[in-house]
Design a protein around this motif. Structure first.
Motif, PDB file in Angstrom:
ATOM      1  N   MET A  60       0.754  -1.471  -0.500  1.00  0.00           N
ATOM      2  CA  MET A  60       0.122   0.237  -0.028  1.00  0.00           C
ATOM      3  C   MET A  60       1.164   1.162   0.231  1.00  0.00           C
ATOM      4  SD  MET A  60      -3.180   0.570  -0.453  1.00  0.00           S
ATOM      5  CE  MET A  60      -3.764  -0.737  -0.277  1.00  0.00           C
ATOM      6  N   LYS A  61       0.412   2.512  -0.512  1.00  0.00           N
ATOM      7  CA  LYS A  61       1.237   3.440  -0.471  1.00  0.00           C
ATOM      8  C   LYS A  61       0.916   4.168   0.070  1.00  0.00           C
ATOM      9  CE  LYS A  61       1.873   3.268  -5.849  1.00  0.00           C
ATOM     10  NZ  LYS A  61       2.094   4.062  -7.107  1.00  0.00           N
ATOM     11  N   ILE A  62       2.068   4.268   1.781  1.00  0.00           N
ATOM     12  CA  ILE A  62       2.216   5.292   2.682  1.00  0.00           C
ATOM     13  C   ILE A  62       2.710   5.571   2.353  1.00  0.00           C
ATOM     14  CG2 ILE A  62       1.250   5.713   4.945  1.00  0.00           C
ATOM     15  CD1 ILE A  62      -0.675   3.092   4.751  1.00  0.00           C
ATOM     16  N   LEU A  63       3.490   6.929   2.452  1.00  0.00           N
ATOM     17  CA  LEU A  63       5.289   7.116   2.051  1.00  0.00           C
ATOM     18  C   LEU A  63       5.196   8.055   3.940  1.00  0.00           C
ATOM     19  CD1 LEU A  63       4.409  10.305  -0.646  1.00  0.00           C
ATOM     20  CD2 LEU A  63       5.457   7.206  -0.630  1.00  0.00           C
ATOM     21  N   SER A  64       4.458   7.726   4.585  1.00  0.00           N
ATOM     22  CA  SER A  64       4.676   8.159   6.695  1.00  0.00           C
ATOM     23  C   SER A  64       4.224   7.756   7.513  1.00  0.00           C
ATOM     24  CB  SER A  64       5.173   9.348   6.516  1.00  0.00           C
ATOM     25  OG  SER A  64       5.365   9.451   7.220  1.00  0.00           O
ATOM     26  N   ALA A  65       4.911   7.203   8.451  1.00  0.00           N
ATOM     27  CA  ALA A  65       4.232   6.414   9.081  1.00  0.00           C
ATOM     28  C   ALA A  65       3.262   7.436  10.607  1.00  0.00           C
ATOM     29  CB  ALA A  65       4.633   5.661  10.461  1.00  0.00           C
ATOM     30  N   VAL A  66       3.743   8.500   9.842  1.00  0.00           N
ATOM     31  CA  VAL A  66       3.246   9.469  10.895  1.00  0.00           C
ATOM     32  C   VAL A  66       1.657  10.463  10.696  1.00  0.00           C
ATOM     33  CG1 VAL A  66       3.336  12.247  11.353  1.00  0.00           C
ATOM     34  CG2 VAL A  66       5.693  10.272  11.344  1.00  0.00           C
ATOM     35  N   ILE A  67       0.926  10.468  11.286  1.00  0.00           N
ATOM     36  CA  ILE A  67      -0.693  10.517  10.874  1.00  0.00           C
ATOM     37  C   ILE A  67      -1.013  12.061  11.453  1.00  0.00           C
ATOM     38  CG2 ILE A  67      -2.584  10.183  11.008  1.00  0.00           C
ATOM     39  CD1 ILE A  67      -2.284   7.468  11.188  1.00  0.00           C
ATOM     40  N   LEU A  68      -1.105  13.612  10.645  1.00  0.00           N
ATOM     41  CA  LEU A  68      -1.080  14.722  11.090  1.00  0.00           C
ATOM     42  C   LEU A  68      -2.871  14.678  11.710  1.00  0.00           C
ATOM     43  CD1 LEU A  68       0.000  17.135  11.907  1.00  0.00           C
ATOM     44  CD2 LEU A  68      -0.502  17.773   9.548  1.00  0.00           C
ATOM     45  N   ALA A  69      -3.242  15.476  12.402  1.00  0.00           N
ATOM     46  CA  ALA A  69      -4.937  14.771  13.213  1.00  0.00           C
ATOM     47  C   ALA A  69      -4.722  16.715  12.130  1.00  0.00           C
ATOM     48  CB  ALA A  69      -4.840  15.331  15.261  1.00  0.00           C
ATOM     49  N   THR A  70      -6.403  16.457  12.340  1.00  0.00           N
ATOM     50  CA  THR A  70      -7.140  17.356  11.223  1.00  0.00           C
ATOM     51  C   THR A  70      -7.639  18.663  12.574  1.00  0.00           C
ATOM     52  OG1 THR A  70      -9.635  15.700  11.135  1.00  0.00           O
ATOM     53  CG2 THR A  70      -7.622  15.954   9.848  1.00  0.00           C
ATOM     54  N   GLY A  71      -7.732  19.933  11.281  1.00  0.00           N
ATOM     55  CA  GLY A  71      -8.763  20.826  12.308  1.00  0.00           C
ATOM     56  C   GLY A  71      -7.786  21.499  11.843  1.00  0.00           C
ATOM     57  N   ALA A  72      -8.060  22.918  12.063  1.00  0.00           N
ATOM     58  CA  ALA A  72      -7.961  24.091  12.289  1.00  0.00           C
ATOM     59  C   ALA A  72      -5.843  24.434  11.092  1.00  0.00           C
ATOM     60  CB  ALA A  72      -8.623  25.992  12.199  1.00  0.00           C
ATOM     61  N   MET A  73      -5.701  24.980   9.919  1.00  0.00           N
ATOM     62  CA  MET A  73      -4.463  24.603  10.117  1.00  0.00           C
ATOM     63  C   MET A  73      -4.215  25.524   8.474  1.00  0.00           C
ATOM     64  SD  MET A  73      -2.969  20.148  10.768  1.00  0.00           S
ATOM     65  CE  MET A  73      -5.374  19.599   9.847  1.00  0.00           C
ATOM     66  N   ALA A  74      -3.819  27.209   8.998  1.00  0.00           N
ATOM     67  CA  ALA A  74      -4.276  28.080   8.108  1.00  0.00           C
ATOM     68  C   ALA A  74      -2.661  27.931   7.735  1.00  0.00           C
ATOM     69  CB  ALA A  74      -4.451  29.304   8.650  1.00  0.00           C
ATOM     70  N   GLY A  75      -3.003  28.088   6.476  1.00  0.00           N
ATOM     71  CA  GLY A  75      -1.168  27.961   5.778  1.00  0.00           C
ATOM     72  C   GLY A  75      -0.669  26.548   5.254  1.00  0.00           C
ATOM     73  N   GLN A  76      -1.508  25.768   5.707  1.00  0.00           N
ATOM     74  CA  GLN A  76      -0.712  24.074   5.450  1.00  0.00           C
ATOM     75  C   GLN A  76      -1.675  23.253   4.528  1.00  0.00           C
ATOM     76  OE1 GLN A  76      -1.140  22.291   9.282  1.00  0.00           O
ATOM     77  NE2 GLN A  76       0.947  22.081   9.159  1.00  0.00           N
ATOM     78  N   VAL A  77      -2.879  23.897   4.089  1.00  0.00           N
ATOM     79  CA  VAL A  77      -3.421  23.644   2.603  1.00  0.00           C
ATOM     80  C   VAL A  77      -2.979  24.243   1.721  1.00  0.00           C
ATOM     81  CG1 VAL A  77      -5.186  23.719   1.846  1.00  0.00           C
ATOM     82  CG2 VAL A  77      -4.862  22.837   3.986  1.00  0.00           C
ATOM     83  N   PRO A  78      -2.471  24.465   0.565  1.00  0.00           N
ATOM     84  CA  PRO A  78      -2.506  25.459  -0.261  1.00  0.00           C
ATOM     85  C   PRO A  78      -3.575  25.858  -0.996  1.00  0.00           C
ATOM     86  CG  PRO A  78      -2.285  22.925  -1.315  1.00  0.00           C
ATOM     87  CD  PRO A  78      -2.258  23.657  -0.148  1.00  0.00           C
ATOM     88  N   ALA A  79      -3.972  27.414  -1.298  1.00  0.00           N
ATOM     89  CA  ALA A  79      -4.194  28.186  -1.928  1.00  0.00           C
ATOM     90  C   ALA A  79      -5.245  28.190  -2.581  1.00  0.00           C
ATOM     91  CB  ALA A  79      -4.052  29.472  -1.755  1.00  0.00           C
ATOM     92  N   THR A  80      -4.756  27.267  -4.007  1.00  0.00           N
ATOM     93  CA  THR A  80      -4.547  27.185  -4.981  1.00  0.00           C
ATOM     94  C   THR A  80      -4.428  25.392  -5.457  1.00  0.00           C
ATOM     95  OG1 THR A  80      -2.895  27.337  -6.172  1.00  0.00           O
ATOM     96  CG2 THR A  80      -4.833  28.658  -5.807  1.00  0.00           C
ATOM     97  N   ASP A  81      -5.344  24.687  -6.339  1.00  0.00           N
ATOM     98  CA  ASP A  81      -5.026  23.629  -6.417  1.00  0.00           C
ATOM     99  C   ASP A  81      -3.339  24.015  -7.121  1.00  0.00           C
ATOM    100  OD1 ASP A  81      -4.493  20.740  -7.641  1.00  0.00           O
ATOM    101  OD2 ASP A  81      -6.669  20.540  -6.528  1.00  0.00           O
ATOM    102  N   ALA A  82      -2.462  22.258  -7.154  1.00  0.00           N
ATOM    103  CA  ALA A  82      -1.073  22.930  -8.103  1.00  0.00           C
ATOM    104  C   ALA A  82      -1.865  21.807  -9.750  1.00  0.00           C
ATOM    105  CB  ALA A  82       0.456  22.126  -7.456  1.00  0.00           C
ATOM    106  N   ARG A  83      -2.380  21.201  -9.199  1.00  0.00           N
ATOM    107  CA  ARG A  83      -2.485  20.004 -10.532  1.00  0.00           C
ATOM    108  C   ARG A  83      -3.374  21.086 -11.220  1.00  0.00           C
ATOM    109  NH1 ARG A  83      -6.518  15.659  -7.480  1.00  0.00           N
ATOM    110  NH2 ARG A  83      -6.946  17.460  -6.721  1.00  0.00           N
ATOM    111  N   ASN A  84      -3.655  22.155 -11.565  1.00  0.00           N
ATOM    112  CA  ASN A  84      -4.266  22.907 -12.136  1.00  0.00           C
ATOM    113  C   ASN A  84      -3.407  23.683 -12.968  1.00  0.00           C
ATOM    114  OD1 ASN A  84      -6.662  22.231 -13.004  1.00  0.00           O
ATOM    115  ND2 ASN A  84      -7.418  23.510 -10.272  1.00  0.00           N
ATOM    116  N   ALA A  85      -2.136  23.835 -12.245  1.00  0.00           N
ATOM    117  CA  ALA A  85      -1.016  25.505 -12.320  1.00  0.00           C
ATOM    118  C   ALA A  85       0.173  24.640 -13.225  1.00  0.00           C
ATOM    119  CB  ALA A  85      -1.181  26.351 -11.711  1.00  0.00           C
ATOM    120  N   ASN A  86       0.862  25.149 -13.768  1.00  0.00           N
ATOM    121  CA  ASN A  86       2.254  24.695 -14.310  1.00  0.00           C
ATOM    122  C   ASN A  86       2.421  23.065 -14.955  1.00  0.00           C
ATOM    123  OD1 ASN A  86       3.828  26.924 -13.467  1.00  0.00           O
ATOM    124  ND2 ASN A  86       3.492  26.594 -12.077  1.00  0.00           N
ATOM    125  N   ILE A  87       0.842  22.780 -15.401  1.00  0.00           N
ATOM    126  CA  ILE A  87       1.455  21.581 -15.844  1.00  0.00           C
ATOM    127  C   ILE A  87       2.542  21.216 -17.148  1.00  0.00           C
ATOM    128  CG2 ILE A  87      -0.240  19.561 -16.952  1.00  0.00           C
ATOM    129  CD1 ILE A  87      -2.423  21.896 -16.504  1.00  0.00           C
TER     130      ILE A  87
END
Length: 576
Positions: free
Chosen positions: A1-28
């Motif tokens: 199974m493709k899991i790149l790390s054993a570390v699990i990050l808890a969810t919640g309000a994490m400003a600055g960690q989620v990018p403002a735009t989806d990189a899959r739509n830019a610089n293709i």
């Protein structure tokens, strides 16, 4: 199974960690994009990445797992002898009913076992038989034989004797089955190596490959997936700024997250010569590409095993470039010392009709048409995939979709709005998060989260106080965004829209899984049912899918309309 790390990050309000735009739509990325080489801190890190890249190449080529190596039935004929070498015509049955043509150049008086070189050609008009200032297949083969090698020059598909398919062919249906010129050519290259290794005078521990332009692309790929290649010389192709201009060099999914430079580095620590020219896309090799490749050789403690040479010339495999290859091969394979250049001698070029296997003859009675080759390709692929156990089949499914079960999911909340992302991936999945009881239900509609929210079943879940996550998977609903799709061979470098949608569902399921509240459910509407079926097949957790999600797609038409992912038909039986 493709899991790149054993570390699990808890969810919640994490400003600055989620990018403002989806990189899959830019610089293709595309074939003329300017790539860079990632940094690898340790040999172990590189080796793990290299193993993933090998699978990626074989999956993109439709060669994973590798097909059975059936009998080649080599036909060697039309021997021509000159003072110190011979030339013969060769036909190999690389798959039942599929024939590869070429010419075999041999020294007439070998002293014991000799090394062998396979020489795939590029897009010159006469292919392996081109004899011009910029490229001469006969000069290459004859001089290698005179220097003590067995050399085998063989066709690209659609050239000279290898005419059962066109050279350039592609269609959405072909892509569903990873049936491409690149896949056929890579398989032919592997079988060409099988052929020369089988010759009684050849030392199987001294096998090499040298090709230019499109032939250098084959050189890179063969060296990357076949460890029998002990020395390689890709000529005028290793570049950060151009990745190949033909369908035979650009199968869908081949270079997602990588480039030809990194593929070339997969040769390490085996000796390799990078030949470049000032007048084409390899103009920067001494300054950019060579140091990048050398950095991988340094991880093995073998930096001197890769060398570079550049000539003032346009795109070529001319005499000076060939002589550089001769000198490098002599030092690596013949025990030569010093700076021998391997001076080339003049050659007597044979008539084309005397070099062609099928001149004045018909193909064998069992020779297949392109449509029949496609049918055999499909059958072989399904049989090979069915032979894998469940875990390996799931891994292959992840490879085809270029998907992963995220080790960590980043989440940013603004009231009911939520934005999810995988660490280090740059994606951004918008949605609506309504916390509540239970493990949660993931809701996906082809038109996005707002359309899904209007469904009566969603309203009932909300009234019952259940946890509900509605998402806009890639390029649906609020995730629709402009992007430039005008460049060539984008599918070589980026996953399909539907593959990205399935990944977004995996990301969302991982978000729910991290709540540790039980078995998550998926409510999938319309063609999102197909996406959900494949997400369930790839998730390492139990997932309950709504009964009206439909069944797994079966026909090519189903996949074209509901779930277009190159190679998906080869792994379709893994769908749940």
């Amino acid at each position: 199974m493709k899991i790149l790390s054993a570390v699990i990050l808890a969810t919640g309000a994490m400003a600055g960690q989620v990018p403002a735009t989806d990189a899959r739509n830019a610089n293709i990325p595309h074939t003329d994009f300017h790539f860079t080489m990632p940094k690898y801190a340790t040999l172990a890190e590189w080796e793990a990445h290299k193993a993933r890249l090998q699978r990626q190449i074989l999956v993109a080529a439709g060669l994973y797992p590798l097909p059975e190596k059936t009998a080649l039935h080599p036909e060697i004929s039309g021997r021509i002898e000159h003072g110190d070498y011979s030339i013969e015509k060769v036909a190999l049955e690389t798959m039942p009913g599929y024939y590869l043509g070429g010419n075999l150049y041999r020294p007439l008086h070998p002293k014991g076992k000799v090394p062998a070189v396979v020489t795939p050609h590029g897009h010159w008009s006469y292919g392996r038989l081109e004899n011009s200032d910029s490229y001469s297949g006969p000069a290459l083969g004859i001089n290698l034989a005179r220097q003590g090698y067995v050399a085998f020059a063989y066709d690209m598909v659609g050239y000279n004797d290898t005419l059962q398919t066109e050279h350039r062919f592609s269609s959405p249906t072909y892509q569903l089955w990873s049936f491409t010129p690149l896949g056929l050519q890579l398989w032919n290259s592997i079988r060409a190596l099988d052929f020369v290794e089988s010759l009684p005078e050849v030392d199987g521990q001294r096998l090499a490959v040298a090709g230019a332009s499109g032939g250098a692309t084959q050189t890179l790929l063969l060296a990357a997936v076949d460890p029998r290649v002990r020395v390689a010389a890709p000529v005028n192709m290793v570049s950060f700024i151009m990745q190949g201009g033909c369908q035979c060099e650009n199968a869908p999914g081949l270079r997602i997250g990588t480039s030809n430079v990194e593929i070339a580095a997969m040769m390490a620590p085996r000796p390799m010569l990078l030949v470049s020219a000032s007048g084409d896309w390899t103009k920067n090799v001494p300054r950019e590409e060579y140091p990048a490749v050398r950095s991988i050789y340094e991880l093995y403690g073998k930096p001197d095993n890769v060398a570079v040479v550049q000539f003032e010339a346009e795109h070529n495999f001319n005499r000076r470039s060939r002589e550089a290859v001769y000198g490098f091969f002599a030092r690596q394979l013949l025990g030569a010392t010093g700076s021998e250049s391997g001076d080339e001698r003049g050659v007597e070029v044979e008539l084309l009709q005397d070099m062609l296997v099928w001149q004045g003859r018909s193909l064998p009675a069992n020779a297949l048409t392109q449509a029949q080759i496609f049918d055999e390709w499909k059958l072989s692929g399904r049989i090979r995939m069915a032979a894998l156990d469940g875990a390996a089949r799931r891994e292959a499914l992840l490879d085809v979709f270029h998907a992963e079960w995220p080790s960590e999911v980043l989440a940013e909340r603004k009231g009911e709005q939520i934005f999810l992302s995988r660490a280090g991936r740059g994606d951004r999945v918008p949605g609506i998060w309504l916390p509540g009881a239970g493990a949660g239900t993931l809701v996906v509609h082809p038109d996005g989260a707002e359309a899904a929210r209007r469904d009566a079943r969603v309203a009932e879940l909300i009234r019952a106080g259940k946890a509900v996550l509605l998402i806009d998977v890639f390029q649906t609903g609020g995730a629709v965004a402009p992007r430039d799709l005008t460049k060539q061979f984008i599918s070589t470098f980026s996953a399909s829209d539907d593959a990205n949608r399935v990944q977004d569902m995996l990301t969302a399921l991982r978000f729910l899984d991290m709540r540790r509240a039980g078995v998550a459910a998926v409510l999938a509407m319309g063609k999102a049912g197909a996406w959900a079926r494949y997400a369930k097949a790839m998730a390492p957790i139990d997932v309950a899918i709504s009964t009206d999600a439909g069944s797994c797609p079966v026909s090519d038409e189903d996949f074209l309309n509901k779930l277009f992912v190159p190679g998906v038909q080869l792994v379709a039986e893994a769908c749940e």
